[in-house]
Design a protein around this motif. Structure first.
Motif, PDB file in Angstrom:
ATOM      1  N   LEU A  55      45.218  38.382  32.208  1.00  5.22           N
ATOM      2  CA  LEU A  55      45.371  36.931  31.479  1.00  5.22           C
ATOM      3  C   LEU A  55      46.377  36.191  31.991  1.00  5.22           C
ATOM      4  CD1 LEU A  55      44.671  37.956  27.691  1.00  5.22           C
ATOM      5  CD2 LEU A  55      43.107  37.371  29.361  1.00  5.22           C
ATOM      6  N   TYR A  56      47.565  36.924  32.098  1.00  2.00           N
ATOM      7  CA  TYR A  56      48.732  36.099  32.687  1.00  2.00           C
ATOM      8  C   TYR A  56      48.980  36.064  34.091  1.00  2.00           C
ATOM      9  CZ  TYR A  56      50.124  36.729  27.776  1.00  2.00           C
ATOM     10  OH  TYR A  56      49.818  36.585  26.464  1.00  2.00           O
ATOM     11  N   ILE A  57      48.348  37.044  35.086  1.00  2.00           N
ATOM     12  CA  ILE A  57      48.198  36.839  36.365  1.00  2.00           C
ATOM     13  C   ILE A  57      47.528  35.563  36.616  1.00  2.00           C
ATOM     14  CG2 ILE A  57      47.137  38.078  38.435  1.00  2.00           C
ATOM     15  CD1 ILE A  57      47.812  40.603  37.063  1.00  2.00           C
ATOM     16  N   LYS A  58      46.456  35.157  35.971  1.00  2.00           N
ATOM     17  CA  LYS A  58      45.643  34.143  36.222  1.00  2.00           C
ATOM     18  C   LYS A  58      46.324  32.904  35.831  1.00  2.00           C
ATOM     19  CE  LYS A  58      42.087  35.343  33.370  1.00  2.00           C
ATOM     20  NZ  LYS A  58      40.894  34.980  32.512  1.00  2.00           N
ATOM     21  N   LYS A  65      42.748  32.498  39.137  1.00  2.00           N
ATOM     22  CA  LYS A  65      42.142  31.905  38.188  1.00  2.00           C
ATOM     23  C   LYS A  65      40.795  31.160  38.494  1.00  2.00           C
ATOM     24  CE  LYS A  65      43.509  28.472  34.329  1.00  2.00           C
ATOM     25  NZ  LYS A  65      44.257  27.631  33.804  1.00  2.00           N
ATOM     26  N   GLU A  66      40.990  30.511  39.673  1.00  2.00           N
ATOM     27  CA  GLU A  66      39.633  29.815  40.099  1.00  2.00           C
ATOM     28  C   GLU A  66      38.523  30.846  40.901  1.00  2.00           C
ATOM     29  OE1 GLU A  66      41.042  27.350  43.157  1.00  2.00           O
ATOM     30  OE2 GLU A  66      42.091  25.718  41.570  1.00  2.00           O
ATOM     31  N   SER A  67      38.859  32.248  41.048  1.00  2.00           N
ATOM     32  CA  SER A  67      37.811  33.036  41.329  1.00  2.00           C
ATOM     33  C   SER A  67      37.686  34.403  40.825  1.00  2.00           C
ATOM     34  CB  SER A  67      38.547  33.586  42.774  1.00  2.00           C
ATOM     35  OG  SER A  67      37.665  34.723  43.588  1.00  2.00           O
ATOM     36  N   SER A  68      36.269  34.393  40.205  1.00  2.00           N
ATOM     37  CA  SER A  68      35.933  35.688  39.558  1.00  2.00           C
ATOM     38  C   SER A  68      35.940  37.047  40.492  1.00  2.00           C
ATOM     39  CB  SER A  68      34.571  35.583  38.843  1.00  2.00           C
ATOM     40  OG  SER A  68      34.476  34.707  37.848  1.00  2.00           O
ATOM     41  N   GLU A  72      37.935  40.340  39.886  1.00  2.00           N
ATOM     42  CA  GLU A  72      37.393  41.861  40.031  1.00  2.00           C
ATOM     43  C   GLU A  72      38.140  42.507  40.742  1.00  2.00           C
ATOM     44  OE1 GLU A  72      32.990  40.625  38.649  1.00  2.00           O
ATOM     45  OE2 GLU A  72      33.532  40.176  40.732  1.00  2.00           O
ATOM     46  N   THR A  73      38.639  42.108  41.881  1.00  2.00           N
ATOM     47  CA  THR A  73      39.203  42.832  43.178  1.00  2.00           C
ATOM     48  C   THR A  73      40.495  43.471  42.504  1.00  2.00           C
ATOM     49  OG1 THR A  73      38.070  41.458  44.859  1.00  2.00           O
ATOM     50  CG2 THR A  73      40.043  42.921  45.352  1.00  2.00           C
ATOM     51  N   ILE A  74      41.294  42.560  41.831  1.00  2.00           N
ATOM     52  CA  ILE A  74      42.584  43.069  41.347  1.00  2.00           C
ATOM     53  C   ILE A  74      42.120  44.173  40.469  1.00  2.00           C
ATOM     54  CG2 ILE A  74      44.350  42.378  39.832  1.00  2.00           C
ATOM     55  CD1 ILE A  74      44.422  39.603  41.047  1.00  2.00           C
ATOM     56  N   VAL A  75      41.301  43.995  39.669  1.00  2.00           N
ATOM     57  CA  VAL A  75      40.914  45.257  38.460  1.00  2.00           C
ATOM     58  C   VAL A  75      40.440  46.356  39.395  1.00  2.00           C
ATOM     59  CG1 VAL A  75      39.137  46.034  36.754  1.00  2.00           C
ATOM     60  CG2 VAL A  75      40.416  43.478  36.641  1.00  2.00           C
ATOM     61  N   SER A  76      39.446  46.220  40.384  1.00  2.00           N
ATOM     62  CA  SER A  76      38.736  47.339  40.875  1.00  2.00           C
ATOM     63  C   SER A  76      39.548  48.044  41.989  1.00  2.00           C
ATOM     64  CB  SER A  76      37.228  46.919  41.328  1.00  2.00           C
ATOM     65  OG  SER A  76      37.453  45.809  42.016  1.00  2.00           O
ATOM     66  N   PRO A 120      54.575  39.530  45.305  1.00  2.00           N
ATOM     67  CA  PRO A 120      55.147  37.941  45.467  1.00  2.00           C
ATOM     68  C   PRO A 120      53.633  37.184  45.411  1.00  2.00           C
ATOM     69  CG  PRO A 120      55.252  38.874  47.465  1.00  2.00           C
ATOM     70  CD  PRO A 120      54.975  40.141  46.602  1.00  2.00           C
ATOM     71  N   ASP A 121      52.540  37.940  45.566  1.00  2.00           N
ATOM     72  CA  ASP A 121      51.376  37.388  45.557  1.00  2.00           C
ATOM     73  C   ASP A 121      50.219  38.026  45.441  1.00  2.00           C
ATOM     74  OD1 ASP A 121      50.273  38.462  48.058  1.00  2.00           O
ATOM     75  OD2 ASP A 121      52.018  37.630  48.927  1.00  2.00           O
ATOM     76  N   PRO A 122      49.033  37.371  44.925  1.00  2.00           N
ATOM     77  CA  PRO A 122      47.862  38.397  44.587  1.00  2.00           C
ATOM     78  C   PRO A 122      47.661  39.722  45.673  1.00  2.00           C
ATOM     79  CG  PRO A 122      47.429  36.214  44.306  1.00  2.00           C
ATOM     80  CD  PRO A 122      48.645  36.353  45.148  1.00  2.00           C
ATOM     81  N   TYR A 123      47.683  39.429  46.823  1.00  2.00           N
ATOM     82  CA  TYR A 123      47.449  40.388  47.983  1.00  2.00           C
ATOM     83  C   TYR A 123      48.248  41.615  47.902  1.00  2.00           C
ATOM     84  CZ  TYR A 123      44.784  36.164  48.696  1.00  2.00           C
ATOM     85  OH  TYR A 123      43.947  34.903  48.517  1.00  2.00           O
ATOM     86  N   VAL A 124      49.639  41.456  47.687  1.00  2.00           N
ATOM     87  CA  VAL A 124      50.563  42.211  47.657  1.00  2.00           C
ATOM     88  C   VAL A 124      50.147  43.133  46.272  1.00  2.00           C
ATOM     89  CG1 VAL A 124      52.863  43.212  47.141  1.00  2.00           C
ATOM     90  CG2 VAL A 124      52.055  41.476  48.924  1.00  2.00           C
ATOM     91  N   LEU A 125      49.790  42.413  45.265  1.00  2.00           N
ATOM     92  CA  LEU A 125      49.592  43.134  44.033  1.00  2.00           C
ATOM     93  C   LEU A 125      48.249  44.008  44.299  1.00  2.00           C
ATOM     94  CD1 LEU A 125      49.538  43.314  40.720  1.00  2.00           C
ATOM     95  CD2 LEU A 125      48.471  41.280  40.610  1.00  2.00           C
TER      96      LEU A 125
END
Length: 501
Positions: A55-58, A65-68, A72-76, A120-125
């Motif tokens: 919720l807060y990453i978005k 936020k703009e990409s389901s 899903e990738t962050i979760v999975s 620092p960004d979604p991809y390192v996450l």
């Protein structure tokens, strides 16, 4: 040897009730199980924490936020790591032992937690999520096997289920942490980063604990194994348990090198893996980790838009999951694995129907409507029925149905099946919900639960109060008919080792 004369079997313990061990009767066993069970806590925390953190990453990353798909990738991605970790974990578990495998899992998990916390960004996450998944996957193979091999037969189901209790407690803890950090700068970084703390604690505790006594006896040091077992059993039963291990070790010595193809070629192992792997697959296809990963999102879909309220309701759901697992610890060794799974699936089906209909009739614009609350009730009932049965039963079954020589290998394969199906469900849930609606998605899951019920009826035998050796015999009888036929196939010189089942 007659089955009822085997130490730990129901007939043997009925004859010598004074040799039964109660759940809290041996503090040494409990210490082993609770320390190994921290692996389950890591599993559960990672499952639950991402649902709130997302919720807060978005809020921090607009592209998420703009990409389901990115959500899903962050979760999975953790599930991709877990799938790889469990696939290799079976081999590592057998070759280097349960203890070293657990230590490696803790190290990798802690490294992943640090990477997630500073991403620092979604991809390192996503990289951090992958590392955490590797640790979780390896731990999901080690912990149930370690616990099963250190457990007295009459308590094995309940003690293995303690690992599942730790999973559900980890999920509950993750929601508590999520709520605690909602008003703290860095929100999701703290939520994800503190997951490394229990991994470090388990690493330190495991250094003080012994290897699995059964693995020690079979692979390394029989004197050390006897020393560990002497802390579990009284002197009379200890002698019987060592005799039983001697027989099992002799059987393993006669076997050829274990091959993954044997799992599919040898009929009784194939049937065992069908039962164990199938149960774990249906556990995931029944929707449990969809509920745990996305429960705040599901609550918002039902009409409750507040992040804090969604997390609070999810916290209550997670608490019910933990409480239900406590009930399962008692029921699994009293009611039995098979009966518990069937009754659990029946209740899950009814709950999913209620949840589906409520979501179909509710709207995101009608917060607090009767249908919104019915959806929350359906969610709670789902957990109430799932937690005592389909939560612990698949893991208990998978820890006890494979021969000693194949236990690590098949346990790893079973865990891999679990993570693959978990990945399929979590990676597709939001996309399917976007396409047909959340209510329709849960209706599909309800249909899968019907197939799960029929699967248990057809392929899963009852293993309550049976020793490992009795379970092996049970699957031989299922594969070849009568006990006499199954034993004749094991006679020297009959070519069984080359037989195509």
């Amino acid at each position: 040897m007659a089955l009822d004369s085997i130490p730990g079997s129901s007939g043997y313990l009925d004859s010598f009730p004074e040799r039964r061990i109660s759940y809290f009767g041996n503090k040494y066993v409990l210490a082993l199980i609770l320390t190994a069970g921290i692996a389950g806590l890591l599993f559960g925390y990672d499952t639950g924490v991402i649902s709130g953190a997302l919720l807060y990453i978005k809020d921090d990353f607009q592209e998420v936020k703009e990409s389901s798909f990115l959500q899903e990738t962050i979760v999975s991605m953790a599930l991709v790591g877990a799938m790889i970790g469990s696939a290799g974990g079976g081999w590592f578990n057998d070759v280097y032992g349960r203890k070293k495998a657990t230590l490696l899992a803790d190290f990798v998990f802690a490294a992943g937690a640090i990477v997630m916390g500073v991403a620092p960004d979604p991809y390192v996450l996503i990289v951090g999520r992958f590392l955490v998944g590797l640790g979780v996957g390896l731990a999901s193979v080690c912990a149930p096997v370690y616990i099963a091999e250190a457990s007295p037969t009459e308590l094995r189901g309940g003690l293995v289920s303690t690992n599942v209790l730790m999973i559900t407690f980890g999920q509950f803890l993750s929601y508590c942490v999520n709520l605690a950090f909602t008003q703290v700068p860095g929100t999701w970084r703290w939520m994800l980063g503190v997951s490394g703390v229990p991994a470090v604690l388990q690493f330190l505790f495991m250094l003080l604990l012994p290897e699995s006594p059964r693995w020690l006896y079979m692979k390394k040091d029989r004197e050390q194994a006897a020393e560990v077992l002497s802390k579990i059993y009284d002197p009379f039963r200890l002698e019987d348990e060592l005799d039983l291990l001697a027989v099992a070790a002799e059987e393993e010595r006669k076997q050829k090198i274990v091959s993954i193809m044997d799992v599919f070629r040898i009929k009784e192992i194939r049937l065992a893996f069908l039962a164990g792997g199938g149960l774990l697959a249906f556990q995931q296809f029944s929707g449990i980790n969809t509920v745990m990963y996305y429960s705040p999102t599901i609550v918002q879909m039902a009409g409750f838009s507040s992040n804090q309220l969604a997390l609070l309701i999810s916290l209550i759901v997670a608490a019910m999951n933990a409480a239900g697992t406590v009930l399962g610890i008692y029921l699994i060794d009293h009611m039995g694995r098979r009966s518990l799974a069937l009754s659990s699936l029946a209740g899950v089906f009814v709950s999913l129907i209620l949840l589906s209909i409520s979501l179909l009739l509710s709207s995101s614009d009608t917060a607090g409507s009767i249908y919104s609350w019915l959806a929350v009730i359906g969610l709670a009932l789902y957990i109430a029925f799932f937690a005592p049965g389909m939560g612990p039963v698949p893991w208990a079954i998978n820890s006890e149905i494979y021969p000693q020589a194949y236990r690590g290998l098949c346990g790893g394969m079973g865990a891999t099946v679990c993570w693959i199906t978990n990945l399929i469900v979590s990676e597709s849930f939001l996309s399917i919900a976007d396409a047909i609606g959340t209510g329709g998605t849960f209706l599909i899951i309800a249909g899968i639960v019907v197939f799960a019920f029929l699967f248990v009826c057809a392929f899963v035998p009852e293993t309550r109060a049976l020793t490992f050796e009795e379970v092996d015999q049970l699957f031989k009888e299922r594969a070849y008919g009568s006990r006499e036929n199954s034993q004749s196939l094991l006679e020297p010189g009959n070519g069984f080792e080359n037989r195509q089942a």
